[in-house]
Design an enzyme around this catalytic site. Structure first.
Site, PDB file in Angstrom:
ATOM      1  N   GLU A 119       0.838  -1.196   0.000  1.00  0.00           N
ATOM      2  CA  GLU A 119       0.000   0.000   0.000  1.00  0.00           C
ATOM      3  C   GLU A 119       0.872   1.244   0.000  1.00  0.00           C
ATOM      4  O   GLU A 119       1.829   1.285   0.754  1.00  0.00           O
ATOM      5  CB  GLU A 119      -0.911   0.021   1.239  1.00  0.00           C
ATOM      6  CG  GLU A 119      -1.935   1.139   1.131  1.00  0.00           C
ATOM      7  CD  GLU A 119      -2.909   1.178   2.315  1.00  0.00           C
ATOM      8  OE1 GLU A 119      -2.816   0.320   3.202  1.00  0.00           O
ATOM      9  OE2 GLU A 119      -3.745   2.075   2.317  1.00  0.00           O
ATOM     10  N   GLY A 260       3.518   2.075  11.036  1.00  0.00           N
ATOM     11  CA  GLY A 260       3.240   1.237  12.200  1.00  0.00           C
ATOM     12  C   GLY A 260       2.987  -0.219  11.851  1.00  0.00           C
ATOM     13  O   GLY A 260       3.589  -1.125  12.412  1.00  0.00           O
ATOM     14  N   MET A 262       0.657  -2.990   8.710  1.00  0.00           N
ATOM     15  CA  MET A 262      -0.082  -3.074   7.456  1.00  0.00           C
ATOM     16  C   MET A 262      -1.045  -4.259   7.494  1.00  0.00           C
ATOM     17  O   MET A 262      -0.665  -5.379   7.840  1.00  0.00           O
ATOM     18  CB  MET A 262       0.915  -3.198   6.296  1.00  0.00           C
ATOM     19  CG  MET A 262       0.285  -3.349   4.937  1.00  0.00           C
ATOM     20  SD  MET A 262      -0.683  -1.869   4.476  1.00  0.00           S
ATOM     21  CE  MET A 262      -1.951  -2.640   3.481  1.00  0.00           C
ATOM     22  N   GLU A 263      -2.281  -3.981   7.065  1.00  0.00           N
ATOM     23  CA  GLU A 263      -3.392  -4.920   7.238  1.00  0.00           C
ATOM     24  C   GLU A 263      -3.527  -5.970   6.141  1.00  0.00           C
ATOM     25  O   GLU A 263      -4.648  -6.470   5.917  1.00  0.00           O
ATOM     26  CB  GLU A 263      -4.693  -4.118   7.308  1.00  0.00           C
ATOM     27  CG  GLU A 263      -5.147  -3.462   5.991  1.00  0.00           C
ATOM     28  CD  GLU A 263      -4.759  -1.998   5.807  1.00  0.00           C
ATOM     29  OE1 GLU A 263      -3.776  -1.557   6.431  1.00  0.00           O
ATOM     30  OE2 GLU A 263      -5.431  -1.298   5.030  1.00  0.00           O
ATOM     31  N   GLU A 297      -5.378  -2.896  12.784  1.00  0.00           N
ATOM     32  CA  GLU A 297      -5.118  -3.736  11.602  1.00  0.00           C
ATOM     33  C   GLU A 297      -6.157  -4.865  11.515  1.00  0.00           C
ATOM     34  O   GLU A 297      -6.616  -5.214  10.448  1.00  0.00           O
ATOM     35  CB  GLU A 297      -3.697  -4.314  11.620  1.00  0.00           C
ATOM     36  CG  GLU A 297      -2.576  -3.279  11.740  1.00  0.00           C
ATOM     37  CD  GLU A 297      -2.694  -2.074  10.822  1.00  0.00           C
ATOM     38  OE1 GLU A 297      -3.243  -2.200   9.715  1.00  0.00           O
ATOM     39  OE2 GLU A 297      -2.235  -0.985  11.224  1.00  0.00           O
ATOM     40  N   HIS A 300      -9.449  -3.644  10.125  1.00  0.00           N
ATOM     41  CA  HIS A 300      -9.409  -3.430   8.674  1.00  0.00           C
ATOM     42  C   HIS A 300      -9.944  -4.640   7.905  1.00  0.00           C
ATOM     43  O   HIS A 300     -10.325  -4.505   6.752  1.00  0.00           O
ATOM     44  CB  HIS A 300      -7.974  -3.185   8.205  1.00  0.00           C
ATOM     45  CG  HIS A 300      -7.594  -1.728   8.123  1.00  0.00           C
ATOM     46  ND1 HIS A 300      -8.394  -0.783   7.531  1.00  0.00           N
ATOM     47  CD2 HIS A 300      -6.466  -1.071   8.508  1.00  0.00           C
ATOM     48  CE1 HIS A 300      -7.781   0.400   7.582  1.00  0.00           C
ATOM     49  NE2 HIS A 300      -6.612   0.255   8.172  1.00  0.00           N
ATOM     50  N   GLU A 319      -9.667   4.314   6.335  1.00  0.00           N
ATOM     51  CA  GLU A 319      -8.823   4.733   7.463  1.00  0.00           C
ATOM     52  C   GLU A 319      -9.592   5.505   8.535  1.00  0.00           C
ATOM     53  O   GLU A 319      -9.437   5.231   9.729  1.00  0.00           O
ATOM     54  CB  GLU A 319      -7.613   5.527   6.966  1.00  0.00           C
ATOM     55  CG  GLU A 319      -6.627   4.712   6.121  1.00  0.00           C
ATOM     56  CD  GLU A 319      -6.116   3.445   6.805  1.00  0.00           C
ATOM     57  OE1 GLU A 319      -6.294   3.289   8.024  1.00  0.00           O
ATOM     58  OE2 GLU A 319      -5.547   2.588   6.091  1.00  0.00           O
TER      59      GLU A 319
HETATM   60  N1  B3K Z   1      -2.891   0.951   5.710  1.00  0.00           N
HETATM   61  C1  B3K Z   1      -1.587   1.040   6.319  1.00  0.00           C
HETATM   62  C2  B3K Z   1      -0.833   2.269   5.946  1.00  0.00           C
HETATM   63  C3  B3K Z   1      -0.214   2.231   4.607  1.00  0.00           C
HETATM   64  C4  B3K Z   1       0.678   3.422   4.409  1.00  0.00           C
HETATM   65  C5  B3K Z   1       1.241   3.477   3.059  1.00  0.00           C
HETATM   66  N2  B3K Z   1       2.213   4.510   2.919  1.00  0.00           N
HETATM   67  C6  B3K Z   1      -1.672   0.922   7.789  1.00  0.00           C
HETATM   68  C7  B3K Z   1      -2.953   1.278   8.417  1.00  0.00           C
HETATM   69  O1  B3K Z   1      -3.467   2.370   8.326  1.00  0.00           O
HETATM   70  O2  B3K Z   1      -3.522   0.414   9.014  1.00  0.00           O
HETATM   71 ZN    ZN Z   2      -5.403   1.815   8.803  1.00  0.00          ZN
END
Ligand code: B3K
Ligand code: ZN
Length: 853
Positions: A119, A260, A262-263, A297, A300, A319
């Site tokens: 992502e 932090g 990634m899901e 996560e 998500h 988000e």
């Molecule tokens: N979806 C990811 C973040 C991705 C960032 C890309 N630069 C983590 C989160 O928001 O859960």
């Molecule tokens: Zn997120």
């Protein structure tokens, strides 16, 4: 910059082709890594356009269409394939070198393990593909690698095959993910780990295997993450009725990670910072952070994965909603008030700043150059506030009906923010027409309140007016849920309700009152706006004592202390003596002595607003006066309450609870501002600490008061923790925040320390990120040295890791509130960056937007 193309939401068009199935064959072999992607491609509609695939930083091996060489050309990170077929199999071979990938996007190596981050647009660094979220495909992934070095080979979904290749010492696995997903949710990990196994039985009785993979030797630090996962799974069933769908859920913790976590479907990749914890090495805040990120996560899986975004402009769809869900999770399993206070702090201190700077954008941005620049506090946290306002307007029942309708309509689809609001509106019957404007309007609305009491009629009139100006343009009127409590002069609550503010100016009348009430306005931050109301000291003290919401009591205290600091800044500017009103001191003392208050809440109330939080409250700032006035107020409050603080400190030291530790550590910091006689208390706490919270509490007190024992404590800490990187991050941050004129020299030295590395984002953020974002006085030194130092670092990171560089530039583009000379110095640095021959898209977007202001 030739590749810096701006994309616009209004130009969205459905993809000309779609991909329904993908087979990846991944041969992991260092510099000679080879990926064969076979996709089932279908033409979308009647047209004769070429198929256009995205691909970056990979070499193209071959392209075959239905088994024969295809007719293709390459241009500007795209692959064009000409065909008249409406359905075909496409095989693309790409070759890449994960070891050379320092951007940590796509396929890269973290401490000897292969891992991925796709992502937003990282999948195109793995293979040529329709790398956009509205192309949903079913993936089957075969991974092959050396068995000894990479015993675990992981990808999304369920394991369907595995085998050995004994002669070469290699092995392979095959994963199949039955849920169609966009490419950004693809993940692959290969490495050697310690593994924590567990399981969860869902509400419908299915058993799910849970696995947490950590670096060798860290198994004992994985329990909290696992417990947090199980808690999240349970909570999502109870509160939202949502159950997990695959047979396995994996979390892998890696040291090198840009954010932090990634899901990715069924295979979350996490920064070690949000997994590893034990009492000795992690603070209470770390424990809380892990629980909330693991939850985020996990949540998500429904809000993001099962229902995903049509395009990246819709990022807040997943988000904002998922942050709202993780905040609710933390509030249901912990203190609702403290969680709300922390979320409000993020909004007021960071999001308001972002909404006032050159990168300001609505929660649904309308144009983007580099998508990674839009994973912002606006999209995430203001996005969550917008969801929270809908929750306030609809109530829990109406909101849950909306969620149910959203999943019924859109499970398995890639949709828009409008689709979400439609579901909320249709299920609840509430008209959200006006409310939708929150999605398209940037800037922080200012809500000004005036009031009057009419003694003859016994009426109280409250007038609320709203205004939003963003980048010089006046915005539209918004639907603002405005939560209000009226207290009588004994502190009884006489009105407690949410007003629907839907006009530019509206007056609300309350009757039957025999005296003027005290108003608690915008309670619990019921909308992400700036409130302007002329509070008197007496009103604030009354609210601090009696407001029924704990958050409102905290808000009143922040307002009271801030007002006291601004008053003293004015005094200084007029060469008058500084003073603190005795009512303020008594209110502060009252909080310290109130044994009925939750200790964690007291800690929040006693935390004096930071310099950067104070700067957010005004349009322009005299930094030198701010530093002096803030220090004066802290010293006055602390010295007036020295005895009470010391007594509470001693009492709380006997308790083993996070709230007690938070209160105790704030008390210790305040005591150290009064006098060095408390240095021995700090040393005793440091050397006797039974956990990292107390250890760090002592170090923070020693750092902010610059106690003479500080060097000895820091060196003891280093000798104990030098081989635990996440703990050394705390050590780096402490030193980055010291407010002395030689701090930049010290930081430069620290970049040569064994524990530091420019290639690891956690290290860079802990040292240089912390300096630039939180050492306000030194970063904004009048000689510009802070700005120049950050710029040097950004020049370096621009090449190796543009995403990290782009995140760290924030304090340099938030120049508007500073004096002309500082602004000029900041802009000179931005100009220097703009002139770089190889400026990344990430920095290009921020630098050019800032210089255009
Ligand atoms: N979806 C990811 C973040 C991705 C960032 C890309 N630069 C983590 C989160 O928001 O859960
Ligand atoms: Zn997120």
């Amino acid at each position: 910059m030739s590749q810096a193309q701006e994309k616009h939401l209004k130009d969205y068009a459905k993809p000309a082709f779609t991909i329904t199935h993908v087979d990846l064959n991944v041969i992991l072999d260092g510099k000679n890594t080879k990926i064969t992607t076979t996709s089932k491609v279908i033409r979308n509609g009647e047209h004769q356009h070429e198929l256009v695939l995205d691909g970056e930083q990979i070499s193209l091996g071959s392209v075959k269409l239905n088994g024969s060489s295809a007719d293709y050309r390459q241009h500007d990170n795209q692959l064009f394939i000409a065909t008249e077929l409406n359905e075909f199999d496409l095989e693309v071979v790409s070759l890449l070198d994960p070891e050379a990938n320092s951007s940590l996007e796509g396929l890269y190596m973290s401490d000897g393990a292969y891992c991925t981050q796709c992502e937003a647009e990282g999948f195109r660094r793995i293979t040529y593909f329709l790398d956009r979220p509205d192309v949903l495909a079913i993936y089957t992934v075969r991974i092959e690698a050396d068995k000894a070095a990479f015993p675990f080979l992981l990808s999304n979904g369920n394991l369907i095959d595995k085998g050995e290749m004994p002669r070469s010492g290699r092995h392979f696995v095959k994963w199949h993910d039955p849920f169609p997903k966009p490419s950004y949710l693809f993940a692959l990990v290969a490495g050697d780990f310690d593994l924590l196994n567990d399981s969860f039985t869902t509400q419908s009785g299915r058993e799910v295997k849970l696995q947490v993979f950590v670096d060798k030797g860290n198994l004992h630090k994985a329990d909290h993450a696992m417990a947090s996962l199980k808690k999240s799974m349970k909570w999502d069933e109870t509160r939202f009725g949502l159950e997990y769908d695959l047979d396995i859920y994996m979390i892998v913790a890696v040291d090198f990670f840009n954010m932090g976590a990634m899901e990715n479907k069924g295979l979350n990749v996490f920064n070690t910072k949000y997994v590893l914890a034990d009492k000795a090495s992690a603070t209470d805040d770390d424990y809380h952070g892990i629980e909330s990120v693991v939850g985020h996560e996990y949540f998500h899986n429904w809000t993001g994965n099962r229902v995903t975004c049509r395009d990246w402009f819709q990022l807040s769809l997943k988000e904002g909603l998922t942050v709202f869900r993780d905040q609710e999770f933390s509030s249901d399993v912990g203190s609702r008030a403290v969680n709300r206070i922390q979320a409000i702090r993020v909004m007021k201190n960071q999001q308001f700043a972002e909404d006032a700077e050159p990168m300001s954008h609505p929660i649904r941005p309308e144009s983007v150059i580099e998508m990674n620049n839009f994973y912002t506090v606006t999209v995430y946290d203001k996005g969550a506030e917008v969801i929270r306002m809908m929750h306030t307007i609809l109530g829990e029942e109406g909101f849950q009906a909306g969620m149910k309708c959203y999943f019924e309509r859109h499970d398995g689809q890639a949709v828009t923010c409008d689709d979400f609001v439609n579901a909320m509106q249709d299920a609840s019957g509430k008209d959200l027409t006006l409310f939708r404007r929150w999605y398209s309007q940037a800037g922080t609305p200012v809500v000004t309140v005036t009031d009057k009491y009419d003694a003859d009629k016994g009426e109280y009139h409250l007038t609320v007016s709203q205004q939003v100006v963003s980048k010089g343009v006046k915005g539209q009127t918004l639907h603002i849920p405005f939560s209000l409590e009226l207290l009588d002069n004994t502190g009884e609550s006489i009105v407690n309700k949410v007003l629907d503010v839907t006009k530019a100016c509206q007056t609300f009348v309350f009757d039957g009152l025999n005296h003027a009430p005290t108003a608690s306005l915008l309670q619990d931050f019921s909308a992400p706006v700036k409130l302007v109301y002329d509070f008197s000291i007496d009103q604030l003290v009354h609210l601090m004592r009696h407001a029924s919401s704990e958050v409102a009591r905290w808000e009143a205290s922040v307002q009271l202390i801030s007002q006291t600091i601004w008053h003293n800044i004015a005094q200084l500017q007029q060469q008058q003596v500084m003073t603190v009103d005795s009512r303020v001191i008594e209110a502060f003392r009252g909080i310290i002595l109130d044994v009925n208050l939750d200790q964690a809440l007291v800690a929040e109330i006693l935390s004096i607003p930071s310099a950067s939080a104070l700067i957010e409250q005004v349009d322009s700032v005299d930094l030198d006066a701010l530093e002096k006035a803030r220090e004066f107020v802290v010293e006055e409050l602390a010295s007036a309450c020295e005895d009470e603080l010391l007594a509470r400190y001693r009492e709380l030291s006997t308790l083993d609870a996070a709230g007690a530790r938070a209160f105790k550590n704030i008390a210790l910091s305040l005591l150290c501002q009064v006098s060095d006689v408390h240095e021995s208390v700090v040393e005793k706490q440091y050397y006797n600490a039974q956990n990292m919270t107390d250890c760090l509490g002592a170090l923070k007190a020693a750092t902010s008061a610059q106690l003479t024992c500080l060097p000895a404590l820091l060196s003891d800490f280093e000798s104990k923790w030098h081989s635990t990187p996440l703990v050394m991050d705390k050590w780096l941050t402490l030193q980055a925040l010291i407010n002395t004129d030689d701090v930049i020299v010290q930081i430069k030295q620290l970049t040569k320390h064994n524990s530091f590395s420019f290639s690891n984002p956690n290290r860079v953020r802990s040292l240089i990120g912390a300096f630039a974002s939180a050492n306000t006085y030194q970063f904004h030194r009048a000689d510009g040295e802070g700005y120049r130092y950050l710029t040097q670092i950004l020049i370096k990171l621009n090449k190796s890791n543009p995403q990290v560089a782009s995140r760290m530039i924030t304090p340099l583009i938030q120049f508007a509130k500073f004096d002309a000379s500082r602004q000029q110095l900041m802009k000179q640095c931005l100009q220097e960056l703009k002139n770089l021959p190889d400026l990344s898209k990430d920095l290009y977007e921020k630098v050019t937007k800032s210089l255009a202001e």
